[in-house]
Write an enzyme that holds these catalytic residues in place. Sequence first.
Site, PDB file in Angstrom:
ATOM      1  N   LYS A 156     -96.328  25.753  51.057  1.00  0.00           N
ATOM      2  CA  LYS A 156     -97.278  25.133  50.131  1.00  0.00           C
ATOM      3  C   LYS A 156     -96.619  23.936  49.467  1.00  0.00           C
ATOM      4  O   LYS A 156     -95.559  24.042  48.868  1.00  0.00           O
ATOM      5  CB  LYS A 156     -97.743  26.099  49.036  1.00  0.00           C
ATOM      6  N   GLU A 207     -84.932  28.884  43.345  1.00  0.00           N
ATOM      7  CA  GLU A 207     -84.083  27.813  42.826  1.00  0.00           C
ATOM      8  C   GLU A 207     -84.860  27.211  41.672  1.00  0.00           C
ATOM      9  O   GLU A 207     -85.880  26.547  41.863  1.00  0.00           O
ATOM     10  CB  GLU A 207     -83.790  26.782  43.908  1.00  0.00           C
ATOM     11  N   CYS A 217     -83.663  18.921  38.654  1.00  0.00           N
ATOM     12  CA  CYS A 217     -83.267  20.144  37.954  1.00  0.00           C
ATOM     13  C   CYS A 217     -81.792  20.166  37.591  1.00  0.00           C
ATOM     14  O   CYS A 217     -81.381  20.878  36.676  1.00  0.00           O
ATOM     15  CB  CYS A 217     -83.631  21.371  38.785  1.00  0.00           C
ATOM     16  N   GLU A 243     -85.707  22.599  29.316  1.00  0.00           N
ATOM     17  CA  GLU A 243     -85.608  21.577  30.354  1.00  0.00           C
ATOM     18  C   GLU A 243     -86.665  20.507  30.110  1.00  0.00           C
ATOM     19  O   GLU A 243     -87.861  20.793  30.098  1.00  0.00           O
ATOM     20  CB  GLU A 243     -85.786  22.200  31.736  1.00  0.00           C
TER      21      GLU A 243
END
Length: 479
Positions: free
Chosen positions: A174, A249, A283, A380
Site C-alpha cells: 500500500k 520502522e 525519521c 517528532e
Amino acid sequence: MSQYESRLFINGELVAPSKGNTFPLLNPATSALVADIPIAEEDDIDRVVAAAEKAQPAWARLPARKRAAVIRKFADLMDQNKDRLSELDSVCMGKPLHDGLGDVQEACDITNYFAGLVELADGETSLNSADTLNISMRQPYGVVASIIPWNFPTMIWCHDVIPAAGAGNAVILKTSEKAPLGGVLLAQLAFQAGFPPGIINVVSGPGQTGALLSAHMRIRKISFTGSTGTGRAIMQNAAKSNLKAVSLELGGKSPLLVFDDADLPKTAAAAVKSITFNSGQICTASSRVYVQKGVAADFKKLVAQLMLNLRLGDPTDAKTNMGPQADSKQAAAIARFLEAGAKDGQALVGGKPALEAGENFIHPTVFANIPDKSKLDLEEIFGPVMVLHEFDTEEEAVRRANDTEYGLYASVFTKDGSRALRVARALEAGNVGVNCTSPDGAYELPFGGWKASGIGSQKGSTAVLEWTQAKSVYINHAA
C-alpha cells in the site's frame, strides 16, 4: 484526465477500485491537482489476496537464481526510468528532483544487493543427536503486505518488496496517500522485468485501506514504515486477527552530540543537512543537538548561517535546496510546533512559515533555550526544525540524549576515538553515526530502531531472511 497513471495494480493489471471511490492528490509546491487516487476497499483487498495466494506457490518453487535474475532486470529498468520516478516523487510530495534521483540510485543499488542475498537464504544442519540428521530450512510466509511512507517512496518500496518477493512471497504494497504514483510505476516495471502476475501488487487508499491489510486473516506478515501511533494500531490489528508477524520502522527524535574537539564547520554542515534534507521529513533527522558549552556560541553561528544560505522554492529547479512540506496538513502541523517553540524558547533563525515561497513552505529553523521537557524535544516534528542544547560533561550529554521514547538514530562528533566508541555504545539507538549523521548509512548493514522506534530491521545481510520462517526437520536414520 490526469497525465499520471494512478490505478491499482492487481494480478499484473491496472484496474479501477471496485467502488470507484477516489481522493484528490495536490502538488504541494503549486496546489494544482495531480491526479485522483483510487481507494482500495474490502472487495479489492480480498481480490488481491486471492490473486497473490494463487501465484505464490509457483514463484516460491522457482530456483533462487531465477528469482534473482528477475530482480536484477528490475533494477536495470528502474535505472532506465530514474528521471520519471524522480518526477513522480517530486510532484507528489515536493522532493527536489536532484534529491529524488539520489533516492532512485540508492534503490537500484540496494535492489542489486538483495538479488545476491536471494541465493544465500539457506538453513543449517546438525549432527549433535545420535542416529539423527537435524536440518533447518527457510521458507516464505506466503502472502505478505507492506505499508510504506511518503518521504522516500521509491527507496522504501524496494526495501520491503524486493527482499519479500526475493524470498518467495507474494507481496501486496500500500502506497502512502501523499506519494502514491511512483509505487504504481514500480509495479509495472517489476511486471515487465518478469515478476509473474500476482507476485507484486500495489494498492492505494487512506488509513482504512492499511487497516484492511493489517487485519486480513490470510496475510501472514506485514511491514510498516511510518509513525509510532500507526505502528501501534497495526500491531493491535495483527494481534486481533491471525497474529501475523509484524515488522515496524517508526519515528525518531535523533540526538546529535558535539564535543569541544569536533571539527565545527564539518559538524555544523552535517547537522544542517540532516535536519533540512527532504525538508526535514525524515525519521532519522538530527532534531536534538547537544553542544559542549565551550564551543556552543561558535557552533550556533555556523549553523544559523548555513540555514540562512539555503534556497527554498520550486522542486524542479536545480538550484533549490529545500522544497515544500508534503502537503498543507504537514505544513500546518509544523507551524504549530513553531508556535510552541516561540513560547518555550528562542528562534535563532527561522521560526515561521515561508509564505513568500509558497503555501506549504517552512523556513529552516533553529531554536535555543528550549526546556528538555518541551514538546519540541519530546515529539517528532518531521520538519526542518532543530533544537540546540548545551552540556558540560559526557555523562550529562548521553543521559539527556537517551531521555526519549525513541531510539532510531544518534550521532557523536569528536576527534577522540576512545570517547567516540564509548559514547556510541552508550547511546540507545539502533543506528549511530560517528563524525557523520543521517541520512548517512550503509545498505549492507541492518537498519532498525530501538524502543518505540520499531521492531525488526530492513536492509543488511539478513534482509531476505526477515521475510522467511524457520522450519526444523529431524531425520532419524537409525538402521
